[in-house]
Enzyme design. Structure first.
Site, PDB file in Angstrom:
ATOM      1  N   SER A 622       0.838  -1.193   0.000  1.00 13.94           N
ATOM      2  CA  SER A 622       0.000   0.000   0.000  1.00 13.94           C
ATOM      3  C   SER A 622       0.883   1.258   0.000  1.00 13.94           C
ATOM      4  O   SER A 622       1.662   1.456  -0.922  1.00 13.94           O
ATOM      5  CB  SER A 622      -0.959  -0.036   1.195  1.00 13.94           C
ATOM      6  OG  SER A 622      -1.973   0.924   1.075  1.00 13.94           O
ATOM      7  N   ASP A 708     -10.106  -3.465  -5.194  1.00 11.47           N
ATOM      8  CA  ASP A 708      -9.482  -2.649  -4.146  1.00 11.47           C
ATOM      9  C   ASP A 708     -10.022  -1.218  -4.195  1.00 11.47           C
ATOM     10  O   ASP A 708      -9.849  -0.521  -5.190  1.00 11.47           O
ATOM     11  CB  ASP A 708      -7.966  -2.644  -4.355  1.00 11.47           C
ATOM     12  CG  ASP A 708      -7.207  -2.008  -3.202  1.00 11.47           C
ATOM     13  OD1 ASP A 708      -7.828  -1.284  -2.395  1.00 11.47           O
ATOM     14  OD2 ASP A 708      -5.990  -2.240  -3.102  1.00 11.47           O
ATOM     15  N   HIS A 745      -8.196  -4.785  -1.204  1.00 15.59           N
ATOM     16  CA  HIS A 745      -6.930  -4.262  -0.713  1.00 15.59           C
ATOM     17  C   HIS A 745      -6.200  -5.242   0.205  1.00 15.59           C
ATOM     18  O   HIS A 745      -4.975  -5.272   0.239  1.00 15.59           O
ATOM     19  CB  HIS A 745      -7.190  -2.957   0.049  1.00 15.59           C
ATOM     20  CG  HIS A 745      -5.956  -2.190   0.388  1.00 15.59           C
ATOM     21  ND1 HIS A 745      -5.180  -1.566  -0.568  1.00 15.59           N
ATOM     22  CD2 HIS A 745      -5.348  -1.930   1.578  1.00 15.59           C
ATOM     23  CE1 HIS A 745      -4.152  -0.956   0.010  1.00 15.59           C
ATOM     24  NE2 HIS A 745      -4.240  -1.164   1.307  1.00 15.59           N
TER      25      HIS A 745
END
Length: 766
Positions: A622, A708, A745
């Site tokens: 991320s 995501d 995600h």
């Protein structure tokens, strides 16, 4: 270094990557948009009151792979391209198939597949815990009748045997997940009587949850409205008939709080609160004593908290303190007072303050204690102690924070005084190891004299322990409730270090945690031979990377790899000053994050002489993927392999566009490139815009999730294409993109599928 990097891009027998159409004349605009622009009506700055000049005329940002963006995830050309990327990655790594299987079996062997979590007593009625069973991908939520605090668990280790007498499974997530490719549950919570259960379920990975209420006596779902899509947070009212939940807007921002009556006596759910400001996210929870519903609405820098008295059916929503720019605060309730953590008056860290319920911010006072005849502030917001949260109990407050870079917990013994908040004694908990991770565990009961903690370190597996809050550092009164069993793990074979590396500015000391097998380090010390090193980092949002235990590290460590965590600026390891301007790593000092990481890597190579570039792998997820992307652009020659998990790499193009979920709120993290103040600086580090032409890059594995909502799938897809286009194809390692077409995600929800994905990553880097 890796099996992946041994397959050179110049090898004529190697599969060819997908051809990605490159549209050289494609661009996005930053700044004041033309009247006919499709995004003209969208917000392009943090607030109307902002004094930062917008780019006018707007600036063009090259976006040759912008066609990969498909909000609906239905464009056949895009989906076909992603499938080709997956096929290419599989072809490039097919020779690792048996190695992946071996790693997967090792990862599974390191966990006790049939296990349970520490039971927690709720109000003297039931013990609550979860179980996992061998071969089952998801947890079972269980409870057993309470029969006193002194429980002796006599379990034979089989999935058929109960953990405690009278055990019942009140939610089996395996049943919810049947025939579904993804399943995540949230806010699993029982009502006051403990006869009803509320929970949220997400079956796509897009973090949009459906709300369910289940009767635990009959097993029936008694409330479910398919039209309700919420953030996943569900809170019970004071009775069996009321739940509160949070809805999201089209940009995936939680912004509305609703009250739902379960008996159908109201035709529609009541909108209790709505946050119109696009920068502010909204969440809900109850105070520790269950008296108040607390609605927290905040941006990265400013907070506003509202409260509703759950014991009074006629109560109205009230505000604790109206928002003030760059003032953060959080509250809990204790004995008629708000217990407040806040950086009010611009303190670098949070202060501990109090006021009576109903008083405004002008009445906030620091919590003090008498020391050597002097009244001293317990947490004054200075640089030494970082306070993160406070949990209230009937006779105690428990504060969590950091000191000297290590997580800490303080137990505050309170005087019974309804007029004043007085601390009789403050105790900082101590432990035998120098570096560790410790958190407050599951503590349901407000009147408890005991506190459950969760503790681990780089070499100590997770354990839950119970302490007596009256005498919290008395080791004889401490009790380990459950220590996580890690099959085959022998702590004596491993060791760790915590050192500090001086950054390139010559003054900042970067904490670094190192874990390894003793025989690996002994051999390196005796021979000087380089060893493989895996370096990870994060460094954003003030989120700390802890020196904690990871069972998933063991296959790496057991192969002679040294694992290193760089606690770079942008995290909160050394307090909020490690994150905030001017010396942290946000806004116009964000590059400190990347510089720190590269400096740690160079220290491992040049000063420590622990490894070589070909043996040095790096990883981040991320915002940590942004860290890895920026680092390989800054110094591509010093890394052998890079893993970028769901990486935020197209920083400027994403942050100009407020129609993309999360963008508006993120302006207070990175800055807003629509404004002159930030554009050039952000363009200077955005990975997508800084790939070095003709440079030798490491072998790269990028991962993404089609659904995501946090980092859109097209970011890793575009970055993979840009890397292949610009890097030196003969000397660089392969660039592989692995796109999960069914997840979001947080990767796979199925624990076994997650380990299979991890074995894929490990095979790539080893």
């Amino acid at each position: 270094m890796s099996a992946s990097s041994r397959t050179s891009s110049s090898d004529m027998s190697a599969p060819l990557p997908p051809i990605v159409r490159r549209e050289e004349d494609r661009f996005v605009l930053a700044g004041v948009l033309p009247d006919d622009h499709p995004l003209k009506s969208k917000l392009i700055r943090q607030a109307q009151s902002s004094t930062n000049a917008l780019l006018d005329p707007p600036r063009k940002i090259s976006d040759p792979y912008g066609w990969l963006r498909d909000e609906d995830r239905t464009n056949e050309e895009v989906l076909d391209h992603l499938k080709k990327e997956n096929a290419y990655t599989e072809a490039m790594t097919s020779h690792l198939s048996s190695f992946r299987d071996q790693l997967y079996q090792e990862l599974v062997s390191c966990i006790q597949e049939t296990d349970y979590t520490t039971p927690a007593n709720k109000e003297g009625k039931y013990w609550y815990y979860t179980r996992t069973n061998q071969g089952e991908s998801y947890a079972l939520y269980c409870r057993a009748p309470y029969a006193g605090d002194d429980i002796a668990i006599d379990w034979d280790g089989t999935k058929e045997a109960p953990i405690l007498p009278g055990e019942e499974v009140y939610l089996n997530v395996n049943e919810l997940a049947k025939d579904k490719s993804y399943c995540s549950v949230s806010s699993v919570s029982v009502s006051k009587s403990q006869k009803l259960l509320a929970y949220g379920a997400d079956y796509t990975g897009d973090e949009i949850y459906s709300l369910y209420v289940k009767n635990l006596e009959t097993g029936e779902i008694v409330d479910h409205d398919e039209s309700i899509e919420c953030s996943g947070r569900v809170v019970w009212g004071s009775d069996e008939n009321t739940v509160f939940y949070v809805k999201m807007d089209e940009a995936h921002r939680p912004y509305q709080v609703y009250r739902r009556v379960l008996d159908g006596s109201k035709r529609s759910d009541e909108l209790l609160f709505q946050q119109h400001d696009d920068l502010f996210w909204t969440s809900i929870h109850r105070s520790s004593d269950d008296k108040y519903l607390l609605i927290d609405t905040s941006s990265s820098e400013t907070t506003e908290v509202y409260y509703l008295d759950l014991t009074d059916p006629n109560s109205k929503l009230e505000c604790v303190a109206k928002r003030r720019t760059k003032v953060l605060y959080d509250v809990d309730h204790w004995n008629g007072h708000w217990v407040i953590t806040s950086n009010v008056d611009g303190t670098p860290n949070m202060r501990l303050m109090v006021c009576k319920v109903g008083q405004d911010e002008s009445q906030w006072k620091d919590v003090t204690i008498m020391e050597n005849g002097k009244e001293m502030k317990l947490f004054d917001g200075g640089y030494d102690y970082s306070l993160s949260s406070v949990e209230s109990f009937e006779k105690y407050l428990v504060a969590s924070g950091r000191f000297q870079g290590i997580p800490r917990i303080w137990v505050l013994e309170m005087k019974d005084d309804k007029e004043h908040v007085t601390v009789n004694k403050s105790t900082l908990l101590t432990f035998e190891e120098d570096a560790y991770d410790v958190n407050v565990g599951m503590n349901y009961n407000f009147d408890s004299e005991k506190l459950v903690l969760v503790y681990d370190s780089l070499t100590t597996p997770l354990q839950s322990m119970e302490i007596a809050m009256m005498d919290p550092n008395n080791r004889e009164k401490r009790r380990v409730l459950k220590a996580k069993n890690v099959p085959g793990y022998n702590k004596s074979e491993f060791d760790c270090q915590r050192i500090f590396v001086t950054s390139r500015d010559g003054k900042t000391e970067i904490p670094v945690s190192i874990v390894y097998r003793r025989d690996t380090m002994e051999q390196h010390v005796s021979t000087g031979q380089a060893v493989p090193v895996h370096l990870i980092g994060y460094g954003s949002y003030g989120t700390s990377s802890e020196a904690d235990f990871s069972v998933n590290r063991l296959p790496l460590l057991n192969r002679g790899m040294v694992c290193v965590v760089a606690h770079v600026r942008g995290g909160g390891e050394m307090g909020r000053q490690w994150y905030e301007e001017p010396n942290g790593a946000k806004y116009l000092c964000k590059e400190n994050t990347f510089n720190d990481f590269v400096d740690v890597a160079k220290w491992l190579l040049e000063e420590k002489k622990l490894t070589t570039p070909s043996k040095l792998s790096i990883e981040g997820r991320s915002a940590g993927g942004l860290l890895i992307g920026a680092s390989i652009n800054q110094a591509p020659e010093i890394f052998g392999v890079a893993i970028l998990g769901v990486p935020f790499v197209d920083v400027v193009a994403t942050m100009t566009d407020s129609s993309i979920p999360l963008t508006c709120g993120e302006w207070e993290e990175w800055g807003n490139p629509n404004e002159e103040k930030y554009f050039d600086y952000m363009m200077g580090y955005s990975p997508m815009n800084n790939v070095k032409a003709g440079a030798k890059y490491p072998a790269c594995l990028l991962t993404g999730g089609l659904h995501d909502p946090r980092v859109q799938y097209w970011e890793p897809a575009k970055f993979a294409a840009e890397l292949r286009h610009a890097q030196d194809r003969k000397s660089s390692g392969p660039v592989c993109l692995k796109m999960d077409m069914t997840a979001g995600h947080f990767s796979a929800s199925d624990r076994y599928k997650y380990l299979k994905e991890l074995s894929f990553d490990y095979a790539f880097l080893l």
